[in-house]
Design a protein around this motif. Structure first.
Motif, mmCIF file in Angstrom:
data_model
loop_
_atom_site.group_PDB
_atom_site.id
_atom_site.type_symbol
_atom_site.label_atom_id
_atom_site.label_comp_id
_atom_site.label_asym_id
_atom_site.label_seq_id
_atom_site.Cartn_x
_atom_site.Cartn_y
_atom_site.Cartn_z
ATOM 1 N N THR A 204 -3.126 -12.228 -12.608
ATOM 2 C CA THR A 204 -4.283 -11.518 -11.534
ATOM 3 C C THR A 204 -4.812 -12.733 -11.809
ATOM 4 O O THR A 204 -5.472 -13.237 -12.507
ATOM 5 C CB THR A 204 -5.444 -10.639 -12.072
ATOM 6 N N ASN B 85 0.169 -4.858 -9.940
ATOM 7 C CA ASN B 85 -0.648 -4.739 -9.494
ATOM 8 C C ASN B 85 0.074 -3.874 -7.986
ATOM 9 O O ASN B 85 -1.161 -3.714 -6.681
ATOM 10 C CB ASN B 85 -1.896 -5.393 -8.968
ATOM 11 N N ALA C 216 0.586 -1.441 -7.354
ATOM 12 C CA ALA C 216 -0.106 0.535 -6.691
ATOM 13 C C ALA C 216 -1.292 -0.102 -6.089
ATOM 14 O O ALA C 216 -1.948 1.364 -5.245
ATOM 15 C CB ALA C 216 0.102 1.010 -8.055
ATOM 16 N N LYS C 217 -1.504 -0.940 -5.522
ATOM 17 C CA LYS C 217 -2.700 -1.611 -5.162
ATOM 18 C C LYS C 217 -2.640 -2.667 -4.037
ATOM 19 O O LYS C 217 -1.737 -2.229 -3.984
ATOM 20 C CB LYS C 217 -3.962 -2.339 -6.614
ATOM 21 N N GLY C 218 -3.655 -2.588 -3.433
ATOM 22 C CA GLY C 218 -3.351 -3.126 -1.880
ATOM 23 C C GLY C 218 -3.170 -4.844 -2.264
ATOM 24 O O GLY C 218 -3.043 -5.182 -3.222
ATOM 25 N N GLN D 268 -2.041 -2.828 -27.751
ATOM 26 C CA GLN D 268 -1.425 -2.874 -27.540
ATOM 27 C C GLN D 268 -0.850 -4.481 -27.916
ATOM 28 O O GLN D 268 -1.726 -5.662 -28.088
ATOM 29 C CB GLN D 268 -0.558 -2.706 -26.288
ATOM 30 N N THR E 66 -9.397 -11.645 -10.240
ATOM 31 C CA THR E 66 -10.067 -11.748 -8.853
ATOM 32 C C THR E 66 -11.640 -10.941 -8.598
ATOM 33 O O THR E 66 -11.857 -11.638 -6.737
ATOM 34 C CB THR E 66 -9.233 -10.437 -7.813
ATOM 35 N N ARG F 89 -11.971 -12.393 -0.819
ATOM 36 C CA ARG F 89 -10.564 -11.653 -1.875
ATOM 37 C C ARG F 89 -9.246 -11.147 -1.254
ATOM 38 O O ARG F 89 -7.955 -11.155 -0.460
ATOM 39 C CB ARG F 89 -10.699 -10.003 -2.558
ATOM 40 N N THR G 227 -13.340 -3.304 -11.700
ATOM 41 C CA THR G 227 -13.202 -4.486 -12.150
ATOM 42 C C THR G 227 -11.660 -4.516 -13.099
ATOM 43 O O THR G 227 -10.773 -5.092 -13.060
ATOM 44 C CB THR G 227 -14.099 -5.630 -12.292
ATOM 45 N N ASN H 64 -9.714 -2.803 -14.101
ATOM 46 C CA ASN H 64 -7.783 -1.819 -13.294
ATOM 47 C C ASN H 64 -7.744 -2.860 -12.519
ATOM 48 O O ASN H 64 -6.409 -3.191 -12.925
ATOM 49 C CB ASN H 64 -8.555 -0.474 -13.185
ATOM 50 N N ILE H 65 -8.101 -3.445 -12.044
ATOM 51 C CA ILE H 65 -7.570 -4.396 -11.043
ATOM 52 C C ILE H 65 -7.692 -5.498 -11.755
ATOM 53 O O ILE H 65 -6.022 -6.154 -11.717
ATOM 54 C CB ILE H 65 -8.976 -4.727 -9.742
ATOM 55 N N ASP H 66 -7.809 -6.066 -12.046
ATOM 56 C CA ASP H 66 -8.270 -7.637 -12.881
ATOM 57 C C ASP H 66 -7.032 -7.809 -14.031
ATOM 58 O O ASP H 66 -6.600 -8.815 -14.862
ATOM 59 C CB ASP H 66 -9.565 -8.614 -13.319
ATOM 60 N N TYR H 67 -7.035 -6.439 -15.001
ATOM 61 C CA TYR H 67 -5.940 -6.664 -16.241
ATOM 62 C C TYR H 67 -5.262 -5.012 -16.200
ATOM 63 O O TYR H 67 -5.470 -4.792 -17.051
ATOM 64 C CB TYR H 67 -7.649 -6.275 -17.447
ATOM 65 N N PRO H 68 -4.543 -5.132 -15.049
ATOM 66 C CA PRO H 68 -3.515 -4.415 -14.485
ATOM 67 C C PRO H 68 -2.312 -3.558 -16.267
ATOM 68 O O PRO H 68 -1.512 -2.252 -16.331
ATOM 69 C CB PRO H 68 -2.820 -4.009 -13.717
ATOM 70 N N ASP H 69 -2.233 -4.848 -16.951
ATOM 71 C CA ASP H 69 -1.341 -4.791 -18.133
ATOM 72 C C ASP H 69 -2.243 -3.973 -19.424
ATOM 73 O O ASP H 69 -0.874 -4.098 -20.361
ATOM 74 C CB ASP H 69 -1.084 -6.199 -18.712
ATOM 75 N N GLU I 140 -6.802 4.224 -16.168
ATOM 76 C CA GLU I 140 -7.050 4.231 -14.427
ATOM 77 C C GLU I 140 -8.027 5.183 -14.452
ATOM 78 O O GLU I 140 -7.437 5.885 -14.123
ATOM 79 C CB GLU I 140 -5.464 3.802 -13.911
ATOM 80 N N ALA J 227 -5.984 2.409 -2.239
ATOM 81 C CA ALA J 227 -5.691 1.113 -2.758
ATOM 82 C C ALA J 227 -7.552 1.190 -3.504
ATOM 83 O O ALA J 227 -8.310 0.631 -2.989
ATOM 84 C CB ALA J 227 -5.764 0.302 -2.516
ATOM 85 N N ASP K 124 -8.828 -1.354 -4.579
ATOM 86 C CA ASP K 124 -9.457 -2.680 -4.854
ATOM 87 C C ASP K 124 -10.484 -2.890 -3.125
ATOM 88 O O ASP K 124 -11.379 -3.086 -3.171
ATOM 89 C CB ASP K 124 -8.000 -3.910 -4.866
ATOM 90 N N GLU L 224 -13.590 -0.653 -4.223
ATOM 91 C CA GLU L 224 -14.256 -1.499 -5.063
ATOM 92 C C GLU L 224 -14.626 -2.200 -4.049
ATOM 93 O O GLU L 224 -15.869 -2.705 -4.157
ATOM 94 C CB GLU L 224 -13.103 -2.386 -6.061
#
Lengths: 630, 456
Positions: free
Chosen positions: A51, A82, A84-86, A290, A426, A432, B173, B175-180, B185, B417, B419, B422
């Motif tokens: 990201t 990501n 699933a997001k925009g 994890q 981001t 963005r 934030t 959720n968006i910047d640390y998807p891993d 969520e 979505a 983001d 957000e």
């Protein structure tokens, strides 16, 4: 004595981009590294992108940089995060074959016309009358230069910590750069200590992957570089496993043996990248953490244990790693360590990355207080470009916050400063929706072209994409379909039925319908590249949002366009608070917009500046007219 | 000669210090009349002097303060200036300011200190305009009161709402910047719910502004009723603390008690009165006098009846007094056997709102709050003796913030979505920040790292 236009100190991710940019812009360039085996070395995680970081790589590529091309040559797994997001936060990340990444970059440097790659340790700068003149090596040789770029990474007075043990060292057992640190101080540079860390590397054959969860790459590989359409590569997997209470117990029992808690480390570490002992300490309620086990390459069996950096002693490392499912029999080939290094406060830099107090001395990468390969490469490229601009007597090349993540990164560093190694996110980018990874070429390639960094081939691809995209968007807007025609598709996609006349673009604006879906209604569609298809879809689908953001950008630009004169004495301006004029005098912002982002400068101070600028303008006008103002 | 002017020069709010600034020829006279230095020595110019503000006639001490006097023209306005640094509570500041005004000063108009500075040659026009613009835009200088009128109750409300938005932002934030990362969520259901609730709260504040005024001191409400009908218990129930003394013996509340509270965004000055009744007890009769006074001054009367007893002669006397007044009648002790009906009261007071309550069980309190809100926002109850303020800028910011929050809600509804949502939440959060004077995006990132365990 050999003479160069530009000398770059350090051939990490920042140094490589700096050297290439400088040479490609026609300057005779020397790129120096303590050890040529460490060129473009990935000293920590074996991946590029993620990201925000993925965005940076795309931007470097769009400007004509190397990182995107190099990872496309050396990746062993690719993943778009990501999804699933925009589209604005879709982020590409690739696992790299570290050695191949290094070799490919080294090859590129060796082939680059105008660029000399040399092994050598710089111990001092030659500075005359506030201007850089060259560098001196530990062998006694010296090179004259019109500009110098410092990209020392973690080498500068680097010190490694493993439990109770510590010793001066560069990353990965390489020799540190000790004398240069002392001499930079001698030249008046204020240095500070930052810290980072890396986890252990394990031997893959000692791990039980059947006890972990497999993490495969994406089926469709999306390249980083706009120069590549389709890439073929056999992908390897990563593996997911978790710590447990037993792990945490071992760590807690040994807190006192950690260099971090023992107080030996004075450097400030990044919060987004805490060591495992830090995680256990700060998030004691968390039952598990994890960790991803990631291959370091195809020609080695070394595995990177993501999420588990540590400064605990080796015996403790072994003990806690062994409590983790799949790691019971782990053989550690390189222990985890923390490393502390000298760096500069980036508030000491102008927005073109030039050090304020020595003309034509530029700085990039971890030396500027950032962290990450991508952040380093972005700064390296900008430092290289701006060193050339300075030599040529041209205006600095600055990207603003609405043009690129690179702009956000450098503006944050040089305007707001940082108290820990800085990582791009981001959420740091206000605009963005416009700064997407899919349109980096449309945003930047034209600029790269005028700098002389973009090859003919790249420029042709860019022009072609731009034209194809606008033509296709126009065609979609103008191609109307009869209501009956789309019914089956709409039903299938659970999208409401049509009333009246609809264009293909109107259909595409519906959240449920993709460009791909429209194919069945659209026999005349042209065959387009992936990059073009993606661009068309995003531009039509998110037109409304993008339009809104463009308006915000226009407002933002108005403030950026109000330029502040250089070397202004803000203490002379009535009405500024003391803290404000002190900060303004220190940072000498280039525009009112930049001034407004300085901490300690309030909106009220900005109003005072506005009035002041207006007064100044009127005065100058008065002069032009030959009249005198009373 | 210009009138001497005075105003509260610092933002309203809890804690800290509040400064009253006086400018003009009479500054020194006024200060020396009301300020008594702790030592016998006279006031030292341009030095902070420790002492008390006291009422020159009654001798009553109003506040413990620091005071400074500066002779013109070397002052901001180029006039004689006095400043009194009070303890900062609204009550203390208001009382000291009232006293200053009583002693001959006039309340300063917005920007008037600056205007005087300009007229007196301290600033040139450009500077004066700049300063006035600052004051208009967002003052951290506190030259005039206008900007800060709202900031007592409003900023507290806005800050509370911002905290809720911050919670959402931090979650989004990460959720968006640390998807891993191993982090849950955000669900659309919880997003929708929280955005709709936050939107309602902003709307509430906006509707306050819609009445054309935010009230500086609060609507004045007097609680009346014969002894032991539950006035004090009722007040306490509203305050959720036992400030007033409550017993079963009639006549325990012997003085008026004032409390400031905030009901659904409306600042209210609530006065609990001693029972209005004939008595031979001298002390209690003083209380009764005060009660009558509070009764006469109030914007709204809250009349409490004991529902378990028949309407008495005394109740009727009070109801007589209520004929011309805006009143809310509570038939209390609903939990006991009822001897008074809605009709009984409505016959006497056809124009009044009537509710059944029980302070013992807490029933009906919500309705009381709702009716109070309704009366104020509906414009039925108007404040009489306080300064009224409307602030276009703040209302504008609230309305804009609201529209972002509502947009965010719509997007969550449509399953957009995270983001995109957000961005709306952040815009709302930033706009509200302009009201309370803080908008630093970095704080979100700070929170992300503080709350979540992230990293390589």
């Amino acid at each position: 004595m050999d003479e160069y236009d530009i000398v770059v100190i350090g051939a990490g991710h920042a140094g490589c981009e700096a050297g290439l940019a400088s040479a490609r812009m026609g300057k005779k360039t020397l790129l120096l590294s303590i050890n040529l085996e460490s060129v473009a070395m990935m000293a920590c995680n074996p991946s590029i992108g993620g990201t925000g970081k993925g965005h940076l790589v795309r931007e470097i590529d769009a400007l004509g940089g190397e990182m995107g091309l190099n990872i496309d040559k050396s990746f062993i797994q690719s993943k778009m995060l990501n999804t699933a997001k925009g589209p604005a936060v879709h982020s590409l990340r690739a696992q790299a074959d570290k050695n191949l990444y290094h070799l490919e970059m080294k090859k590129t440097l060796e082939k680059q016309e105008g660029l000399d790659l040399k092994q050598g340790e710089v111990v001092d700068l030659i500075v005359e009358e506030g201007q850089i003149r060259g560098v001196i090596l530990n062998t006694g040789s010296a090179y004259l230069a019109k500009a110098v770029i410092l990209a020392t990474g973690t080498f500068l007075r680097g010190k490694i910590f493993i439990g109770e043990w510590s010793f001066f060292s560069g990353p990965n057992g390489l020799s540190p750069s000790m004398d240069l640190a002392e001499n930079l101080k001698k030249h008046g540079m204020k240095l500070r200590r930052f810290k980072t860390g890396t986890p252990a590397r394990a031997l893959g054959s000692s791990l039980r992957f059947d006890r972990m969860t497999e993490q495969k790459g994406d089926e469709v590989i999306v390249p980083f570089s706009f120069m590549n359409d389709d890439l073929k590569q056999e992908q390897v997997s990563c593996w997911l496993t978790y710590t447990n209470e037993a792990t945490h117990q071992v760590i807690r029992d040994n807190f006192h043996r950690s260099a971090l808690f023992g107080g030996q480390i004075e450097g400030v570490g990044p919060r987004y990248c805490p060591s495992i002992e830090d995680k256990v300490n700060r998030f004691s309620d968390k039952e598990r953490h994890q960790t991803f086990i990631e291959p370091e390459g195809l020609t080695t069996d070394e595995m990177y244990i993501q999420g588990m950096s540590s400064s605990l002693p080796e015996d403790v490392q072994l003990a806690f790693y062994r409590t983790i499912p799949g790691l019971e029999e782990i053989k550690i080939v390189r222990p985890a360590y923390a490393i502390e290094y000298d760096c500069i406060d980036p508030l000491e830099l102008k927005t073109n990355l030039e050090y304020r107090h020595i003309r034509n001395l530029f700085c990039a990468g971890q030396f500027n207080g950032s962290s990450g390969y991508e952040e380093a490469a972005a700064q390296g490229m900008m430092a290289g470009i701006n060193a050339v601009m300075a030599i040529n007597g041209n205006e600095p090349f600055i990207l603003d916050r609405s043009e690129a993540y690179i702009g956000v990164l450098i503006d944050d560093l040089t305007t707001k400063g940082t108290n820990e190694p800085y990582r791009i996110m981001t959420s740091r980018a206000e605009y963005r929706l416009v700064l997407r990874q899919d349109n980096a070429d449309l945003r930047l390639t034209e600029k790269g072209k005028s700098l002389g960094l973009v090859t003919e081939e790249r420029y042709r691809r860019y022009c072609n994409k731009k034209e194809v995209v606008s033509q296709e968007i126009q065609r979609l807007e103008e191609t109307y379909i009869k209501p009956g025609q789309a019914e089956r598709l709409l039903e299938e996609k659970d999208s409401g039925s049509l009333k009246g006349r609809y264009s293909l673009a109107d259909l595409l604006r519906r959240p449920q319908i993709s460009y791909q879906d429209l194919e069945q209604l659209d026999p005349q569609r042209p065959i387009l590249s992936r990059h073009a298809r993606e661009q068309i879809e995003v531009q039509i689908k998110y037109e409304g949002y993008i339009g809104k953001q463009m308006q915000q950008i226009q407002r933002f630009r108005r403030m950026e366009e109000k330029k502040l004169p250089p070397d202004m004495d803000y203490s002379k301006i009535d009405g500024l608070r003391i803290e404000a004029w002190q900060k303004l005098n220190q940072l000498q912002p280039g525009s009112l917009g930049q001034a407004s982002r300085i901490s300690g400068v309030s909106p009220a101070d900005i109003n005072v500046l506005l009035i002041h600028l207006e007064k100044r303008k009127r005065k100058e006008k008065g002069k032009d007219n030959g009249t005198i103002e009373g | 000669m210009d009138h001497t002017i005075a105003a509260i020069a610092t933002p309203y709010g809890e804690g800290g210090i509040g400064i009253i600034r006086i400018s003009g020829e009479e500054s020194k006279k006024i200060l020396s009349e009301i300020f008594r230095p702790a030592t016998e020595k006279p006031l030292v110019p341009r030095m902070l002097n420790y002492g008390h503000v006291h009422h020159p006639e009654t001798g009553e001490i109003l506040d413990e303060v620091l005071a400074v006097f500066m002779k013109g023209p070397g002052t901001y306005t180029a006039e004689d200036v006095a400043e009194i640094h009070c303890h900062g509570s609204i009550v203390a500041l208001r009382r000291v300011l009232t006293l200053v005004l009583e002693r001959g000063a006039r309340l300063a108009e917005p920007g008037e200190f600056t205007k005087r500075a300009f007229l007196n040659g301290r600033l040139d026009l450009v500077q004066a305009e700049a300063v006035i613009d600052l004051v208009k835009a967002r003052s951290d200088k506190g030259f005039d009161v206008a900007i800060h009128q709202l900031e007592g109750s409003l900023s507290r409300e806005v800050s509370r709402i911002r905290d809720q938005l911050m919670d959402l932002l931090v979650q989004l934030t990460v959720n968006i910047d640390y998807p891993d990362e191993d982090i849950e969520e955000m669900t659309y259901d919880s997003l929708k719910k929280r955005l709709s609730q936050i939107g309602d709260e902003i709307e509430n504040i906006v509707s306050t502004a819609d009445t054309g005024r935010m009230i500086r001191e609060g609507i004045s409400v007097a609680i009346v009723g014969k002894p032991n009908v539950g006035k004090s218990s009722f007040m306490n129930a509203l305050l959720r603390e036992s400030r007033a003394i409550v017993t079963d013996i009639p006549g325990t509340t012997r003085d008026t008690i004032e409390e400031y509270l905030n009901i659904r965004g409306i600042p209210i000055k609530l006065t609990d009165t001693a029972g209005i009744r004939q008595t031979d007890d001298r002390i209690e009769s003083i209380g009764i006098e005060k009660s009558k006074e509070a009764f006469n001054r109030a914007d709204l009367i809250l009349f409490i009846l004991d529902g378990s007893q028949e309407i008495s002669r005394e109740d009727r006397e009070i109801m007589e007094l209520l004929q011309e007044r805006k009143a809310l009648v509570l038939i209390n002790k609903e939990d006991l056997n009822q001897k008074i009906t809605y009709q009984n009261v409505a016959e006497f007071l056809p124009g009044a709102r009537i509710l059944h309550t029980s302070t013992a069980t807490g029933s009906g309190l919500q309705e009381v709050e709702a009716v109070l809100e309704d009366l104020v926002y509906g414009g039925e109850v108007k404040q009489t003796d306080s300064l009224l303020v409307s602030n276009v800028r703040q209302k504008d910011l609230l309305v804009r913030a609201l529209s972002f929050i509502r947009d965010g809600g719509v997007q969550a509804e449509e399953g957009a979505a995270l983001d995109f949502i957000e961005i709306d939440v952040k815009c709302g959060w930033e706009l509200l920040g302009e009201i309370v004077g803080e908008t630093v995006t970095d704080t979100i990132i700070e929170e992300v790292f503080a709350r979540f365990c992230l990293g390589k």
